[in-house]
Design a protein around this motif. Structure first.
Motif, PDB file in Angstrom:
ATOM      1  N   ARG A  25      -2.564 -80.086  12.147  1.00  0.00           N
ATOM      2  CA  ARG A  25      -1.814 -80.142  13.411  1.00  0.00           C
ATOM      3  C   ARG A  25      -0.337 -79.808  13.216  1.00  0.00           C
ATOM      4  O   ARG A  25       0.351 -79.526  14.176  1.00  0.00           O
ATOM      5  N   ARG A  26       0.141 -79.845  11.981  1.00  0.00           N
ATOM      6  CA  ARG A  26       1.542 -79.525  11.713  1.00  0.00           C
ATOM      7  C   ARG A  26       1.720 -78.130  11.114  1.00  0.00           C
ATOM      8  O   ARG A  26       2.788 -77.793  10.636  1.00  0.00           O
ATOM      9  N   GLU A  27       0.653 -77.347  11.116  1.00  0.00           N
ATOM     10  CA  GLU A  27       0.738 -75.994  10.570  1.00  0.00           C
ATOM     11  C   GLU A  27       1.698 -75.157  11.416  1.00  0.00           C
ATOM     12  O   GLU A  27       1.597 -75.137  12.630  1.00  0.00           O
ATOM     13  N   PRO A  28       2.639 -74.479  10.760  1.00  0.00           N
ATOM     14  CA  PRO A  28       3.518 -73.581  11.520  1.00  0.00           C
ATOM     15  C   PRO A  28       2.692 -72.482  12.179  1.00  0.00           C
ATOM     16  O   PRO A  28       1.724 -71.990  11.590  1.00  0.00           O
ATOM     17  N   LYS A  29       3.048 -72.120  13.393  1.00  0.00           N
ATOM     18  CA  LYS A  29       2.303 -71.093  14.122  1.00  0.00           C
ATOM     19  C   LYS A  29       3.252 -69.985  14.570  1.00  0.00           C
ATOM     20  O   LYS A  29       3.595 -69.888  15.736  1.00  0.00           O
ATOM     21  N   PRO A  30       3.660 -69.139  13.611  1.00  0.00           N
ATOM     22  CA  PRO A  30       4.543 -68.033  13.997  1.00  0.00           C
ATOM     23  C   PRO A  30       3.796 -67.046  14.893  1.00  0.00           C
ATOM     24  O   PRO A  30       2.579 -66.899  14.810  1.00  0.00           O
ATOM     25  N   THR A  31       4.528 -66.386  15.734  1.00  0.00           N
ATOM     26  CA  THR A  31       3.950 -65.418  16.658  1.00  0.00           C
ATOM     27  C   THR A  31       3.506 -64.170  15.909  1.00  0.00           C
ATOM     28  O   THR A  31       4.261 -63.606  15.122  1.00  0.00           O
ATOM     29  N   ALA A  32       2.291 -63.759  16.179  1.00  0.00           N
ATOM     30  CA  ALA A  32       1.781 -62.523  15.575  1.00  0.00           C
ATOM     31  C   ALA A  32       2.573 -61.353  16.139  1.00  0.00           C
ATOM     32  O   ALA A  32       2.752 -61.230  17.346  1.00  0.00           O
ATOM     33  N   THR A  33       3.038 -60.515  15.249  1.00  0.00           N
ATOM     34  CA  THR A  33       3.834 -59.354  15.658  1.00  0.00           C
ATOM     35  C   THR A  33       3.820 -58.318  14.545  1.00  0.00           C
ATOM     36  O   THR A  33       3.360 -58.598  13.438  1.00  0.00           O
ATOM     37  N   LEU A  34       4.309 -57.156  14.852  1.00  0.00           N
ATOM     38  CA  LEU A  34       4.390 -56.078  13.866  1.00  0.00           C
ATOM     39  C   LEU A  34       5.820 -55.994  13.337  1.00  0.00           C
ATOM     40  O   LEU A  34       6.705 -55.494  14.030  1.00  0.00           O
ATOM     41  N   PRO A  35       6.076 -56.505  12.116  1.00  0.00           N
ATOM     42  CA  PRO A  35       7.426 -56.402  11.561  1.00  0.00           C
ATOM     43  C   PRO A  35       7.743 -54.963  11.162  1.00  0.00           C
ATOM     44  O   PRO A  35       6.838 -54.166  10.937  1.00  0.00           O
ATOM     45  N   GLY A  36       9.021 -54.668  11.072  1.00  0.00           N
ATOM     46  CA  GLY A  36       9.441 -53.338  10.651  1.00  0.00           C
ATOM     47  C   GLY A  36       9.137 -53.107   9.179  1.00  0.00           C
ATOM     48  O   GLY A  36       9.172 -54.028   8.361  1.00  0.00           O
ATOM     49  N   CYS A  37       8.844 -51.877   8.859  1.00  0.00           N
ATOM     50  CA  CYS A  37       8.546 -51.501   7.476  1.00  0.00           C
ATOM     51  C   CYS A  37       9.832 -51.556   6.648  1.00  0.00           C
ATOM     52  O   CYS A  37      10.853 -50.985   7.051  1.00  0.00           O
ATOM     53  N   PRO A  38       9.823 -52.235   5.505  1.00  0.00           N
ATOM     54  CA  PRO A  38      11.027 -52.296   4.665  1.00  0.00           C
ATOM     55  C   PRO A  38      11.439 -50.908   4.179  1.00  0.00           C
ATOM     56  O   PRO A  38      10.605 -50.103   3.793  1.00  0.00           O
ATOM     57  N   LYS A  39      12.726 -50.668   4.180  1.00  0.00           N
ATOM     58  CA  LYS A  39      13.248 -49.359   3.784  1.00  0.00           C
ATOM     59  C   LYS A  39      13.097 -49.093   2.284  1.00  0.00           C
ATOM     60  O   LYS A  39      13.035 -47.956   1.865  1.00  0.00           O
ATOM     61  N   PHE A  40      13.023 -50.146   1.472  1.00  0.00           N
ATOM     62  CA  PHE A  40      12.966 -49.959   0.021  1.00  0.00           C
ATOM     63  C   PHE A  40      11.614 -49.478  -0.479  1.00  0.00           C
ATOM     64  O   PHE A  40      11.497 -49.053  -1.614  1.00  0.00           O
TER      65      PHE A  40
END
Length: 159
Positions: A25-40
């Motif tokens: 019940r305390r599990e973090p629930k970040p929003t599903a999303t598409l992060p940007g591709c790292p430049k490196f």
């Protein structure tokens, strides 16, 4: 921590093994999303990112905080591909200046990259074994807990 790492809740839901009574019940629930591709990332790793990241985001398995893990997966993919290209071109061994036959360093690089890729693949549900346990269930097909208790929860089993 000992034992197998816990399976992400999103994968449990997709595979149909999620149980509310065992839910953290305390599990973090970040929003599903598409992060940007790292430049490196190198070009091959970026191509893998573009291939897999949108699919993971659509399944709800990718969030902004997963960016580093996916970047590592993609860079390992690139490293493995590069090592395999050298091995295909030059073979598994080479002759040292002293006349000894020796294994190419790319053999070890490829093997280590594959092992790490397997670990990351499991984390994101990308391996054949972890994918075989995933069953997308639409809201219309949700399983009634009472029907599950009776053993009649499998829609394919009832005709």
């Amino acid at each position: 921590m000992r034992g197998r790492p816990p399976k992400p809740t999103a994968l449990k839901v997709l595979s149909g093994t999620f149980r509310k009574d065992r839910q953290n019940r305390r599990e973090p629930k970040p929003t599903a999303t598409l992060p940007g591709c790292p430049k490196f990332l190198d070009a091959m790793a970026k191509a893998e990112w573009r291939r897999i990241a949108p699919k993971l985001a659509r399944l709800g398995l990718l969030t902004l905080i997963d960016r580093a893990s996916l970047a590592a997966y993609c860079q390992l993919w690139s490293r493995w591909q590069k090592a395999e290209a050298v091995l295909q071109r030059d073979g598994l061994t080479f002759m040292t200046p002293n006349g000894f036959l020796q294994k190419r360093p790319e053999v070890t690089i490829a093997r280590e990259s594959m092992a790490l890729l397997r670990n990351f693949s499991t984390e994101f549900g990308l391996s054949p074994a972890s994918r075989s346990r995933v069953q997308a269930v639409s809201p219309a097909e949700e399983i009634d807990p009472f029907e599950e208790f009776l053993g009649r929860a499998n829609p394919q089993a009832s005709h």
